[in-house]
Write a protein that holds these residues in place. Structure first.
Motif, mmCIF file in Angstrom:
data_model
loop_
_atom_site.group_PDB
_atom_site.id
_atom_site.type_symbol
_atom_site.label_atom_id
_atom_site.label_comp_id
_atom_site.label_asym_id
_atom_site.label_seq_id
_atom_site.Cartn_x
_atom_site.Cartn_y
_atom_site.Cartn_z
ATOM 1 N N TYR A 75 -4.103 3.136 10.285
ATOM 2 C CA TYR A 75 -3.166 2.141 10.822
ATOM 3 C C TYR A 75 -3.544 1.738 12.247
ATOM 4 O O TYR A 75 -3.506 0.577 12.620
ATOM 5 C CB TYR A 75 -1.743 2.701 10.799
ATOM 6 C CG TYR A 75 -0.703 1.678 11.176
ATOM 7 C CD1 TYR A 75 -0.285 0.729 10.251
ATOM 8 C CD2 TYR A 75 -0.160 1.646 12.456
ATOM 9 C CE1 TYR A 75 0.654 -0.233 10.589
ATOM 10 C CE2 TYR A 75 0.785 0.689 12.800
ATOM 11 C CZ TYR A 75 1.181 -0.242 11.855
ATOM 12 O OH TYR A 75 2.096 -1.196 12.193
ATOM 13 N N ARG A 86 -0.717 -5.816 2.366
ATOM 14 C CA ARG A 86 -0.169 -4.469 2.578
ATOM 15 C C ARG A 86 0.873 -4.470 3.697
ATOM 16 O O ARG A 86 1.903 -3.818 3.600
ATOM 17 C CB ARG A 86 -1.289 -3.498 2.962
ATOM 18 C CG ARG A 86 -2.105 -3.046 1.781
ATOM 19 C CD ARG A 86 -3.270 -2.232 2.259
ATOM 20 N NE ARG A 86 -3.986 -1.643 1.144
ATOM 21 C CZ ARG A 86 -5.284 -1.372 1.161
ATOM 22 N NH1 ARG A 86 -6.010 -1.645 2.235
ATOM 23 N NH2 ARG A 86 -5.860 -0.831 0.124
ATOM 24 N N ALA A 116 4.709 -3.742 3.187
ATOM 25 C CA ALA A 116 5.293 -2.595 3.902
ATOM 26 C C ALA A 116 6.617 -2.983 4.558
ATOM 27 O O ALA A 116 7.569 -2.204 4.581
ATOM 28 C CB ALA A 116 4.326 -2.064 4.957
ATOM 29 N N LYS A 131 7.613 0.787 3.814
ATOM 30 C CA LYS A 131 6.570 1.811 3.707
ATOM 31 C C LYS A 131 6.135 2.237 5.104
ATOM 32 O O LYS A 131 5.960 1.391 5.986
ATOM 33 C CB LYS A 131 5.343 1.261 2.962
ATOM 34 C CG LYS A 131 5.634 0.881 1.536
ATOM 35 C CD LYS A 131 5.818 2.112 0.670
ATOM 36 C CE LYS A 131 6.186 1.724 -0.746
ATOM 37 N NZ LYS A 131 7.080 2.648 -1.417
ATOM 38 N N ASP A 132 5.925 3.521 5.292
ATOM 39 C CA ASP A 132 5.576 3.929 6.650
ATOM 40 C C ASP A 132 4.081 3.762 6.919
ATOM 41 O O ASP A 132 3.280 3.589 6.008
ATOM 42 C CB ASP A 132 6.096 5.323 6.981
ATOM 43 C CG ASP A 132 5.278 6.405 6.325
ATOM 44 O OD1 ASP A 132 4.054 6.426 6.540
ATOM 45 O OD2 ASP A 132 5.859 7.222 5.596
ATOM 46 N N HIS A 133 3.737 3.826 8.219
ATOM 47 C CA HIS A 133 2.391 3.470 8.670
ATOM 48 C C HIS A 133 1.291 4.379 8.162
ATOM 49 O O HIS A 133 0.137 3.988 8.099
ATOM 50 C CB HIS A 133 2.358 3.475 10.199
ATOM 51 C CG HIS A 133 3.340 2.535 10.786
ATOM 52 N ND1 HIS A 133 3.896 2.698 12.023
ATOM 53 C CD2 HIS A 133 3.888 1.413 10.285
ATOM 54 C CE1 HIS A 133 4.736 1.722 12.253
ATOM 55 N NE2 HIS A 133 4.754 0.933 11.216
ATOM 56 N N THR A 134 1.672 5.618 7.827
ATOM 57 C CA THR A 134 0.613 6.514 7.367
ATOM 58 C C THR A 134 0.185 6.139 5.947
ATOM 59 O O THR A 134 -0.939 6.399 5.546
ATOM 60 C CB THR A 134 1.067 7.995 7.385
ATOM 61 O OG1 THR A 134 2.300 8.062 6.667
ATOM 62 C CG2 THR A 134 1.252 8.498 8.806
ATOM 63 N N ARG A 135 1.115 5.531 5.192
ATOM 64 C CA ARG A 135 0.802 5.240 3.787
ATOM 65 C C ARG A 135 0.403 3.797 3.524
ATOM 66 O O ARG A 135 -0.439 3.531 2.668
ATOM 67 C CB ARG A 135 1.996 5.597 2.912
ATOM 68 C CG ARG A 135 2.176 7.114 2.814
ATOM 69 C CD ARG A 135 3.505 7.485 2.180
ATOM 70 N NE ARG A 135 3.666 6.850 0.878
ATOM 71 C CZ ARG A 135 4.825 6.467 0.378
ATOM 72 N NH1 ARG A 135 5.915 6.644 1.060
ATOM 73 N NH2 ARG A 135 4.900 5.915 -0.815
ATOM 74 N N SER A 136 1.009 2.853 4.271
ATOM 75 C CA SER A 136 0.818 1.448 3.889
ATOM 76 C C SER A 136 -0.649 0.988 3.890
ATOM 77 O O SER A 136 -1.047 0.236 2.995
ATOM 78 C CB SER A 136 1.684 0.526 4.760
ATOM 79 O OG SER A 136 1.391 0.693 6.116
ATOM 80 N N TRP A 163 -3.172 2.438 2.884
ATOM 81 C CA TRP A 163 -3.904 3.000 1.747
ATOM 82 C C TRP A 163 -3.392 2.491 0.409
ATOM 83 O O TRP A 163 -3.861 2.904 -0.645
ATOM 84 C CB TRP A 163 -3.814 4.540 1.779
ATOM 85 C CG TRP A 163 -4.506 5.119 2.968
ATOM 86 C CD1 TRP A 163 -3.927 5.563 4.111
ATOM 87 C CD2 TRP A 163 -5.917 5.277 3.162
ATOM 88 N NE1 TRP A 163 -4.877 5.983 5.000
ATOM 89 C CE2 TRP A 163 -6.115 5.828 4.428
ATOM 90 C CE3 TRP A 163 -7.043 5.000 2.364
ATOM 91 C CZ2 TRP A 163 -7.379 6.111 4.948
ATOM 92 C CZ3 TRP A 163 -8.308 5.289 2.874
ATOM 93 C CH2 TRP A 163 -8.462 5.832 4.143
ATOM 94 N N MET A 164 -2.419 1.600 0.433
ATOM 95 C CA MET A 164 -1.842 1.133 -0.823
ATOM 96 C C MET A 164 -2.831 0.322 -1.628
ATOM 97 O O MET A 164 -3.631 -0.427 -1.070
ATOM 98 C CB MET A 164 -0.621 0.263 -0.536
ATOM 99 C CG MET A 164 0.640 1.052 -0.361
ATOM 100 S SD MET A 164 1.954 0.097 0.381
ATOM 101 C CE MET A 164 1.288 -1.501 0.569
ATOM 102 N N LYS A 170 -9.129 7.497 0.680
ATOM 103 C CA LYS A 170 -9.478 8.103 1.957
ATOM 104 C C LYS A 170 -10.701 9.003 1.773
ATOM 105 O O LYS A 170 -10.775 9.769 0.812
ATOM 106 C CB LYS A 170 -8.281 8.933 2.425
ATOM 107 C CG LYS A 170 -8.360 9.391 3.843
ATOM 108 C CD LYS A 170 -7.013 9.945 4.265
ATOM 109 C CE LYS A 170 -7.102 10.464 5.679
ATOM 110 N NZ LYS A 170 -5.823 10.797 6.246
#
Ligand code: ATP
Length: 407
Positions: free
Chosen positions: A301, A341, A345, A350-355, A357-358, A393
Motif C-alpha cells: 500500500y 482495487r 476498497a 477493505k483495509d490497506h493491508t488487504r486491498s 492484493w485483491m 505476495k
C-alpha cells in the motif's frame, strides 16, 4: 491535546487536532447512515475514525425497550440513556487519546442541554466538536426508513414488523416532544461549529467551520444522497454514463459501448504509475531492483515505485472521483486493476493491508449497490478466456500484461 501541523502520511497537511463529530436529529433521520459513511471515507483516507453508537451502549442495559422507555418523564429510562451516553463519550475520549483522530458520536443529542454537555466534555479534553444535524420532515421518507432499517434493528428482534414500526413511530413522538434544532435563534449554539443537512441536503447550513479536516468532512457529507443507484466497475466492456481513464486500453474498451452512453475521460482514473519499472515483468523487477521488489511485497500500500506512485498516492488522486460518484447516479467505471482495487476498497471497506492484493480479474463486471449501512456486491464473469494478471505476495508469476503497476 497538542495542536500542531503535521503531514499525516497521505501527502496532505492536516492539523493534529482531535475532532468529535456529534450527530444530532430525531430517530430515523439517517444519523447512523451518515456516521458510517463518514467513518468509511476517513478510514479510506488513512485518517483514524471510529463511530461510537450510544444505542449499542444502551442495549447492554435495556436490550428491547418499548417506546415508553424513551418518555422523558421515565426517570429510570432517562438514567439508563444518560449512562449510555456517558459511557460512549468516555470510550470515545479514551480512543482519541490513544491515537484516534475523528470520533463520531452517533446519538440523537436532541436537546441544547445535552449538546452543551457533550461540547463542554469534549472541549475539556482538548477535542473540537463538529455537530452534524440531519433534519427531515418528509413523513413518507421517515416511514420508509423505519420499515427499511428499524424493524430489523436488534431492538425489535423476533417481533412483528408492523408492531415494531408502530412502536418506533411512538418512540419518535417521544423525542419530538423535546427535540430542539441546533442554533438559529440567537442562542449560544450560534457559536458552535455545525453542519445542518435539511431534507437529505436539499438545503444545507454551515456554521463556523474551523479547520481543514472539518471542512473536508463537511464537503463529503454535503455530497451524499440516498437515491437508489449502482456503481459498476470493470476492466472490461459492459453497459450508462461511462468513466474511463485517459489510457488507450480503457478508451479502446469503452469504444465498443453504444454511442448513446455518455463517456468521460478522467486522468485520475489512469493506472498506478510504475515509474522506472514501467514495462518490466515482475521477474525483471526482481532481478534489477531486488530491494524494491521486497519492499513492495512488505508494504504494497505504501510502497512508491521509483519515479512513480504508491497505492496511497492513487487513493489521494481518486478522492474527487469518490466525491463525484457519491453525488452521482448509475455509473460504469472502466479502468485498471490498481485503481479498481482502491475504488472497491472504499465501497467495501477493505483495509490497506488487504486491498492492494485483491484479485480483480479481467472480463468481470462488479456491481456495487449502496444500502443503508453498507454496500451489496454482485459479480458477473464473461466467459472469455484471459490470462490472469494477479500475482500472490512473494511470487513473480508470469502475466500477459507487461505493466506491473496494473497488477
Ligand atoms: P436512530 O436515532 O434510531 O439511530 P438514525 O437517525 O440513526 O436513527 P438511520 O438508522 O441512519 O437513522 O436510518 C437509516 C435510513 O435513513 C436509511 O434508510 C437511509 O436511506 C436514510 N437516510 C440517510 N440519510 C438521510 C437523511 N439525510 N435524511 C433522512 N433519511 C436519511
Amino acid at each position: 491535546m497538542a495542536s500542531k501541523a503535521i503531514t499525516n502520511g497521505i501527502g496532505v497537511q492536516v492539523e493534529d487536532t482531535k475532532i468529535c463529530v456529534v450527530m444530532v436529529g430525531l430517530p430515523a433521520r439517517g444519523k447512523s447512515f451518515i456516521a458510517q459513511k463518514a467513518q468509511r471515507y476517513l478510514q479510506w483516507l488513512s485518517i483514524p475514525a471510529q463511530v461510537f453508537n450510544v444505542g449499542n451502549y444502551r442495549r447492554s442495559d435495556a436490550p428491547q425497550p418499548t417506546a415508553d422507555f424513551f418518555d422523558m418523564n421515565n426517570t429510570e429510562g432517562e438514567r439508563k440513556r444518560r449512562a449510555a451516553a456517558e459511557a460512549a463519550v468516555a470510550d470515545m475520549l479514551a480512543w482519541l487519546r490513544s491515537g484516534g483522530v475523528v470520533g463520531i458520536l452517533d446519538a440523537t443529542n436532541s436537546t441544547k442541554e445535552r449538546r452543551k454537555w457533550v461540547l463542554d466534555t469534549c472541549n475539556g479534553h482538548g477535542v473540537e466538536v463538529l455537530f452534524v444535524e440531519s433534519k427531515c420532515d418528509d413523513e413518507d421518507l421517515i416511514m420508509a426508513n423505519v420499515r427499511d432499517v428499524k424493524t430489523t434493528s436488534p431492538d425489535y428482534k423476533g417481533q412483528d414488523p408492523e408492531k415494531a414500526a408502530q412502536d418506533f413511530r411512538n418512540r419518535i413522538k417521544m423525542y419530538e416532544k423535546i427535540y430542539e434544532t441546533i442554533g438559529g435563534d440567537d442562542s449560544e449554539e450560534d457559536e458552535y461549529t455545525y453542519l445542518k443537512l435539511m431534507d437529505v441536503s436539499k438545503q444545507v447550513i454551515i456554521n463556523r467551520i474551523q479547520d481543514y479536516l472539518q471542512s473536508r468532512v463537511v464537503y463529503y457529507l454535503m455530497n451524499l444522497h440516498i437515491r437508489p443507484r449502482s456503481i459498476w466497475l470493470s476492466r472490461d466492456d459492459r453497459p450508462l454514463t461511462v468513466w474511463t481513464s485517459t489510457l488507450k486500453r480503457t478508451i479502446a474498451t469503452s469504444r465498443f459501448l453504444p454511442s448513446h452512453y455518455n463517456q468521460l475521460q478522467w486522468k485520475a482514473l489512469d493506472e498506478l504509475d510504475s515509474g522506472v519499472c514501467d514495462g518490466l515483468t515482475y521477474q525483471e523487477i526482481k532481478d534489477r531492483y531486488p530491494d524494491d521488489f521486497a519492499a513492495r511485497d512488505e508494504d504494497k500500500y505504501n510502497y512508491r515505485y521509483r519515479g512513480g506512485e504508491s497505492y496511497r498516492d492513487v487513493v489521494i488522486r481518486l478522492e474527487p472521483i469518490i466525491m463525484e460518484v457519491e453525488r452521482g447516479e448509475d455509473i460504469l467505471i472502466v479502468t485498471h486493476q490498481a485503481v479498481l482495487r482502491c475504488i472497491y476498497a472504499y465501497f467495501m471497506k477493505k483495509d490497506h493491508t488487504r486491498s492492494p492484493w485483491m484479485n480483480v480479474p479481467l472480463h468481470t463486471l462488479i456491481k456495487l449497490t449502496p444500502k443503508a449501512y453498507g454496500t451489496v456486491e454482485e459479480r458477473w464473469e464473461a466467459n472469455i478466456p484471459a490470462v490472469s494478471t494477479w500475482r500472490a505476495k512473494g511470487s513473480t508469476a508470469k502475466h500477459e500484461n507487461p505493466t506491473p503497476g496494473s497488477l
